[in-house]
Scaffold this motif. Structure first.
Motif, PDB file in Angstrom:
ATOM      1  N   SER A   1       0.825  -1.215   0.000  1.00  0.00           N
ATOM      2  CA  SER A   1       0.000   0.000   0.000  1.00  0.00           C
ATOM      3  C   SER A   1       0.851   1.253   0.000  1.00  0.00           C
ATOM      4  O   SER A   1       0.421   2.313  -0.476  1.00  0.00           O
ATOM      5  N   MET A   2       2.075   1.172   0.555  1.00  0.00           N
ATOM      6  CA  MET A   2       2.930   2.355   0.588  1.00  0.00           C
ATOM      7  C   MET A   2       3.303   2.828  -0.808  1.00  0.00           C
ATOM      8  O   MET A   2       3.618   4.001  -1.014  1.00  0.00           O
ATOM      9  N   ALA A   3       3.255   1.916  -1.786  1.00  0.00           N
ATOM     10  CA  ALA A   3       3.580   2.300  -3.158  1.00  0.00           C
ATOM     11  C   ALA A   3       2.567   3.285  -3.717  1.00  0.00           C
ATOM     12  O   ALA A   3       2.850   3.992  -4.682  1.00  0.00           O
ATOM     13  N   GLU A   4       1.364   3.310  -3.139  1.00  0.00           N
ATOM     14  CA  GLU A   4       0.319   4.208  -3.616  1.00  0.00           C
ATOM     15  C   GLU A   4       0.349   5.556  -2.908  1.00  0.00           C
ATOM     16  O   GLU A   4      -0.399   6.464  -3.256  1.00  0.00           O
ATOM     17  N   TRP A   5       1.199   5.703  -1.894  1.00  0.00           N
ATOM     18  CA  TRP A   5       1.250   6.923  -1.105  1.00  0.00           C
ATOM     19  C   TRP A   5       2.094   7.975  -1.816  1.00  0.00           C
ATOM     20  O   TRP A   5       3.216   7.693  -2.235  1.00  0.00           O
ATOM     21  N   MET A   6       1.567   9.183  -1.946  1.00  0.00           N
ATOM     22  CA  MET A   6       2.308  10.263  -2.587  1.00  0.00           C
ATOM     23  C   MET A   6       3.037  11.075  -1.533  1.00  0.00           C
ATOM     24  O   MET A   6       2.416  11.608  -0.611  1.00  0.00           O
ATOM     25  N   ASP A   7       4.339  11.153  -1.651  1.00  0.00           N
ATOM     26  CA  ASP A   7       5.148  11.915  -0.706  1.00  0.00           C
ATOM     27  C   ASP A   7       5.120  13.383  -1.103  1.00  0.00           C
ATOM     28  O   ASP A   7       5.643  13.763  -2.156  1.00  0.00           O
ATOM     29  N   LEU A   8       4.493  14.201  -0.267  1.00  0.00           N
ATOM     30  CA  LEU A   8       4.395  15.632  -0.542  1.00  0.00           C
ATOM     31  C   LEU A   8       5.557  16.423   0.048  1.00  0.00           C
ATOM     32  O   LEU A   8       5.601  17.645  -0.077  1.00  0.00           O
ATOM     33  N   GLY A   9       6.474  15.719   0.692  1.00  0.00           N
ATOM     34  CA  GLY A   9       7.635  16.402   1.248  1.00  0.00           C
ATOM     35  C   GLY A   9       7.333  17.082   2.568  1.00  0.00           C
ATOM     36  O   GLY A   9       6.188  17.117   3.036  1.00  0.00           O
ATOM     37  N   ASN A  10       8.357  17.623   3.173  1.00  0.00           N
ATOM     38  CA  ASN A  10       8.231  18.330   4.446  1.00  0.00           C
ATOM     39  C   ASN A  10       8.284  19.836   4.228  1.00  0.00           C
ATOM     40  O   ASN A  10       9.311  20.362   3.783  1.00  0.00           O
ATOM     41  N   PRO A  11       7.211  20.540   4.544  1.00  0.00           N
ATOM     42  CA  PRO A  11       7.234  21.998   4.363  1.00  0.00           C
ATOM     43  C   PRO A  11       8.245  22.664   5.291  1.00  0.00           C
ATOM     44  O   PRO A  11       8.446  22.214   6.424  1.00  0.00           O
ATOM     45  N   PHE A  12       8.847  23.733   4.815  1.00  0.00           N
ATOM     46  CA  PHE A  12       9.711  24.546   5.672  1.00  0.00           C
ATOM     47  C   PHE A  12       9.708  25.971   5.128  1.00  0.00           C
ATOM     48  O   PHE A  12       9.561  26.189   3.921  1.00  0.00           O
ATOM     49  N   PRO A  13       9.843  26.960   6.005  1.00  0.00           N
ATOM     50  CA  PRO A  13       9.781  28.360   5.568  1.00  0.00           C
ATOM     51  C   PRO A  13      10.923  28.688   4.606  1.00  0.00           C
ATOM     52  O   PRO A  13      12.061  28.256   4.780  1.00  0.00           O
ATOM     53  N   ARG A  14      10.593  29.456   3.590  1.00  0.00           N
ATOM     54  CA  ARG A  14      11.615  29.925   2.659  1.00  0.00           C
ATOM     55  C   ARG A  14      12.553  30.894   3.384  1.00  0.00           C
ATOM     56  O   ARG A  14      12.092  31.702   4.216  1.00  0.00           O
ATOM     57  N   PRO A  15      13.851  30.850   3.083  1.00  0.00           N
ATOM     58  CA  PRO A  15      14.767  31.835   3.683  1.00  0.00           C
ATOM     59  C   PRO A  15      14.332  33.268   3.401  1.00  0.00           C
ATOM     60  O   PRO A  15      14.411  34.133   4.266  1.00  0.00           O
ATOM     61  N   VAL A  16      13.866  33.495   2.165  1.00  0.00           N
ATOM     62  CA  VAL A  16      13.322  34.799   1.784  1.00  0.00           C
ATOM     63  C   VAL A  16      11.951  34.547   1.162  1.00  0.00           C
ATOM     64  O   VAL A  16      11.857  33.935   0.092  1.00  0.00           O
ATOM     65  N   PRO A  17      10.864  34.961   1.815  1.00  0.00           N
ATOM     66  CA  PRO A  17       9.527  34.708   1.267  1.00  0.00           C
ATOM     67  C   PRO A  17       9.342  35.373  -0.096  1.00  0.00           C
ATOM     68  O   PRO A  17       9.942  36.410  -0.394  1.00  0.00           O
ATOM     69  N   ASN A  18       8.516  34.744  -0.921  1.00  0.00           N
ATOM     70  CA  ASN A  18       8.117  35.361  -2.180  1.00  0.00           C
ATOM     71  C   ASN A  18       6.998  36.356  -1.925  1.00  0.00           C
ATOM     72  O   ASN A  18       6.308  36.299  -0.909  1.00  0.00           O
ATOM     73  N   CYS A  19       6.813  37.259  -2.860  1.00  0.00           N
ATOM     74  CA  CYS A  19       5.669  38.176  -2.816  1.00  0.00           C
ATOM     75  C   CYS A  19       4.654  37.681  -3.841  1.00  0.00           C
ATOM     76  O   CYS A  19       4.967  37.599  -5.035  1.00  0.00           O
ATOM     77  N   TYR A  20       3.486  37.341  -3.377  1.00  0.00           N
ATOM     78  CA  TYR A  20       2.466  36.726  -4.229  1.00  0.00           C
ATOM     79  C   TYR A  20       1.314  37.698  -4.452  1.00  0.00           C
ATOM     80  O   TYR A  20       0.829  38.329  -3.505  1.00  0.00           O
TER      81      TYR A  20
END
Length: 231
Positions: free
Chosen positions: A3-22
């Protein structure tokens, strides 16, 4: 089968060193429905413990009043305080938590008696009609194939992932967690108001990404809400 083969790894979020302006999406403007704020003293005083212990998904719906809809959205989603706008849009504090106080999920509302889209404005506590080439009746009909609820009001959660990505690397899982938290808070608030609430196992795609001519929206959930019919 692994079943782990079906799991999508979205990664570990972490703050950007310099945020983008959106630059956030500009929503088209239509008619406005002013939402009342009617919460009784008894509802304000009820224990959260009691609400949680009795909460159940309910799949029978009658039309919801504007009073009840306004109370539900105020309790769960309204903006209590605005903060810094260094990401290109203001951060905010609301009853429903969000990663980084970003709140990238817009709540779209389809009322059973109307064939148009509305968006809840948490700053002004109003529903803004959202003109779109996407027919609301198509989406409503598709949801009836999941749960037959012609008198229910339909909520669709429309994420603007670029907002969260402005602050975080690998931000996708934060958006999905925000969606789950929003559905949970809405469910608890609905129980407190003695409303029927049923989360739907849908994302809202492909419709949400087609809602506006501007790109940048993705569906991340949906739910039915309404008054609980008298037994």
């Amino acid at each position: 089968m692994n079943s782990m083969a079906e799991w999508m790894d979205l990664g570990n979020p972490f703050p950007r060193p310099v945020p983008n302006c959106y630059t956030p999406i500009t929503w088209p403007k239509g008619n406005v429905i002013q939402l009342p704020l009617t919460i009784t003293a008894e509802e304000r005083q009820e224990s959260a413990i009691n609400i949680l212990l009795r909460r159940r998904t309910r799949r029978q719906f009658s039309d919801i009043s504007l009073d009840s809809l306004g109370a539900l959205l105020w309790i769960s989603c309204h903006t209590q305080e605005l903060g810094s706008d260094h990401l290109g849009f203001p951060l905010s504090r609301r009853p429903c938590p969000s990663g980084g106080a970003i709140h990238p999920i817009h709540l779209l509302v389809l009322l059973p008696q109307e064939d148009c889209w509305y968006r809840y404005d948490p700053n002004q506590h109003v529903l803004h009609e959202t003109p779109s080439k996407l027919e609301a009746t198509i989406v409503k009909s598709s949801m009836q194939n999941i749960v037959t609820a012609p008198s229910a009001t339909l909520f669709i959660l429309a994420a603007e992932p670029g907002m969260t990505a402005a602050k975080y690397e690998a931000s996708a899982s934060l958006v999905w967690r925000d969606a789950g938290v929003m559905l949970g808070v809405l469910a608890i608030a609905a129980e407190a108001l003695d409303l029927s609430f049923c989360p739907l196992g849908v994302t809202g795609e492909p419709w949400v990404s087609q809602l506006l001519e501007q790109p940048g929206l993705s569906g991340v959930g949906g739910a039915f809400v309404g008054t609980t019919p008298s037994s």
